[in-house]
Design a protein around this motif. Sequence first.
Motif, short mmCIF file in Angstrom:
data_model
loop_
_atom_site.label_atom_id
_atom_site.label_comp_id
_atom_site.label_asym_id
_atom_site.label_seq_id
_atom_site.Cartn_x
_atom_site.Cartn_y
_atom_site.Cartn_z
N UNK A 183 1.00 13.82 7.03
CA UNK A 183 1.63 12.90 7.97
C UNK A 183 2.32 11.74 7.28
N UNK A 184 1.76 11.25 6.16
CA UNK A 184 2.19 9.97 5.61
C UNK A 184 3.27 10.07 4.54
N UNK A 185 3.18 11.06 3.63
CA UNK A 185 4.12 11.16 2.53
C UNK A 185 3.86 10.21 1.39
N UNK A 186 2.76 9.45 1.46
CA UNK A 186 2.49 8.41 0.46
C UNK A 186 1.03 8.46 0.03
N UNK A 187 0.78 8.43 -1.28
CA UNK A 187 -0.58 8.43 -1.80
C UNK A 187 -1.36 7.18 -1.44
N UNK A 188 -0.84 5.98 -1.77
CA UNK A 188 -1.57 4.76 -1.43
C UNK A 188 -1.77 4.57 0.07
N UNK A 222 -1.50 12.52 -0.94
CA UNK A 222 -0.39 12.16 -0.06
C UNK A 222 0.97 12.26 -0.73
N UNK A 223 0.98 12.25 -2.06
CA UNK A 223 2.25 12.37 -2.78
C UNK A 223 2.55 13.80 -3.20
N UNK A 224 1.65 14.73 -2.88
CA UNK A 224 1.88 16.13 -3.23
C UNK A 224 2.06 16.98 -1.98
N UNK A 225 1.10 16.89 -1.06
CA UNK A 225 1.19 17.67 0.17
C UNK A 225 2.35 17.14 1.01
N UNK A 226 3.30 18.00 1.40
CA UNK A 226 4.48 17.51 2.11
C UNK A 226 4.15 16.99 3.51
N UNK A 227 5.00 16.06 4.01
CA UNK A 227 6.20 15.50 3.37
C UNK A 227 5.86 14.45 2.33
N UNK A 228 6.46 14.52 1.16
CA UNK A 228 6.13 13.62 0.05
C UNK A 228 7.35 12.78 -0.31
N UNK A 229 7.17 11.47 -0.33
CA UNK A 229 8.27 10.58 -0.71
C UNK A 229 8.71 10.80 -2.15
N UNK A 230 7.75 11.06 -3.04
CA UNK A 230 8.09 11.24 -4.45
C UNK A 230 8.86 12.54 -4.67
N UNK A 231 8.52 13.60 -3.92
CA UNK A 231 9.29 14.84 -4.02
C UNK A 231 10.72 14.64 -3.51
N UNK A 232 10.87 13.79 -2.50
CA UNK A 232 12.21 13.48 -1.99
C UNK A 232 13.02 12.76 -3.06
N UNK A 237 0.82 -1.21 0.00
CA UNK A 237 0.00 0.00 0.00
C UNK A 237 0.85 1.25 0.00
N UNK A 238 1.86 1.28 -0.81
CA UNK A 238 2.73 2.44 -0.86
C UNK A 238 3.00 2.79 -2.30
N UNK A 239 3.71 3.89 -2.48
CA UNK A 239 4.07 4.31 -3.83
C UNK A 239 4.96 3.27 -4.50
N UNK A 240 5.59 2.44 -3.69
CA UNK A 240 6.60 1.54 -4.21
C UNK A 240 6.11 0.11 -4.35
N UNK A 241 4.90 -0.17 -3.94
CA UNK A 241 4.45 -1.55 -3.97
C UNK A 241 4.06 -1.97 -5.38
N UNK A 278 7.87 6.89 6.17
CA UNK A 278 6.97 5.74 6.01
C UNK A 278 6.62 5.17 7.38
N UNK A 279 7.64 4.99 8.23
CA UNK A 279 7.41 4.46 9.58
C UNK A 279 6.55 5.42 10.39
#
Length: 463
Positions: A140-145, A180-190, A1-5, A96-97
């Motif tokens: 809070x999450x940094x992840x869309x999924x 979740x992938x746009x509003x910071x903190x965003x893993x994809x922006x990182x 359930x993450x951007x990377x899954x 993520x944690x």
Amino acid sequence: MSDMSNPKPRTSLAPVLVLVAMIIGVMVAVLGGANGPILMAVVFVFTMAIGVPIPFAAGIATVAGLIIADIPMTLMAQAAWTAFEPFPLVTIPLFILAGQLMEQGGMSEKLVNIAQKLVGAYKGGLGLVTVVACMFFAALSGSGPATTAAIGSITIPAMQAEGYRSRFAGAIAASAGALGSMIPPSNLLIIFALVTDVSIPRLFLAGIVPGIVLGLMLMVVVFVISAKNGYGGTGEKFRWGPLLAAFWEGKWAVMAPVIILGGIYAGIFTPSEAAGVAVAYGLFVGMFIYRGLTWAKLFHAFKFTAIVIGSVLFILGSTKAFGQLVTLFDIPSSVLALFQGLVDYPWLVMLLIGVFYIIVGMWLESIPQIIIFTAVFYPLVTSLGVDPVVFGIFTVMTCEIGFLTPPIGVNLFVAARISKISIEEISVGVLPLLIPYVLMILLLVFYSDWVTYLPNLVYGPTR
């Protein structure tokens, strides 16, 4: 359930890899050294088409390029090492944690309650609640999924019970979760910052306004569709008392993004340090304030983070080597030459890149998409005068559309699983909710100064 899954089922790769190796051998013999980029592209597309996971496909294409260019295979290991070396990379597993700890610890329920008191009484109330809660949890999450899962697991069943059509309920959670992938903190922006050396705080600040504007546009679409179909709405007047009470009850959840992002922008700590603060805060609030974190949930959070970051590192290693080989073959210069006749029309170049990204995003996961194609297009757009921060927001915005389009629409898979409907059904339901994303991309292309206003205000104009 993450951007990377990877939502696709795993299959045995041994026969596939043998077949691909044979095809590479034939192509190397036929194409010759002058066609390295063509060979890489053909192998990459072919391996993905037959179901090879993205990291393996990128790795196989890289090996093909190394063979035809007579470059030592040690480049793969060296590229992986340089991909893992940047210290800001530690930010991703920590955020993520932190998101997992906050979800498991009960913060998502508090945010949904605040959103319910804020917009729940209007037509499509629960749909509006879902969008607002996703905007809160995105910080809070940094992840869309992950945002889709955390909020959708609460609001989708509630919307279904209130008479919302299942595909519409799931589509709201999927489209709003992409925030979740746009509003910071965003893993994809990182990830984009690591690839381009653009400042992470500048990208985070730039993502705030587009994320909020996009959320408001989604709320308009949800309200219109809900009013047309008679979904929800208690008819009660808005009252400040219940809202303030909900804010007070959820003050610890609301304070999380204030502390994390406020600390970054105030210069109190770096993004990496902020991620560590987020973990400590989520752990403290979840265990001692809301008391939602049990040892079992804590173990699940650490396990989930380990699995996700393991896949991230694997993707980073293989795609970084692929990106390096793209640079060695001087593909960016070839792309620049291809667009030479359009240098007077940067908006047209951006539109073409956007269409390409959206199509690729239907088949490619977000992290490899950013790493591979940023190496190709970033030199082009910056040479045309496009602000690097704007291009970062533009890139992530197109990735968000990828979350919402089959067959690799991760948000759709998450929301469909919660809604208990097919991926085909939810894909139809999400179509009207893609309109705000397309409008946002057009805004970014034709008028982008508003995106850089906050970063320039805080840190000064980009030099």
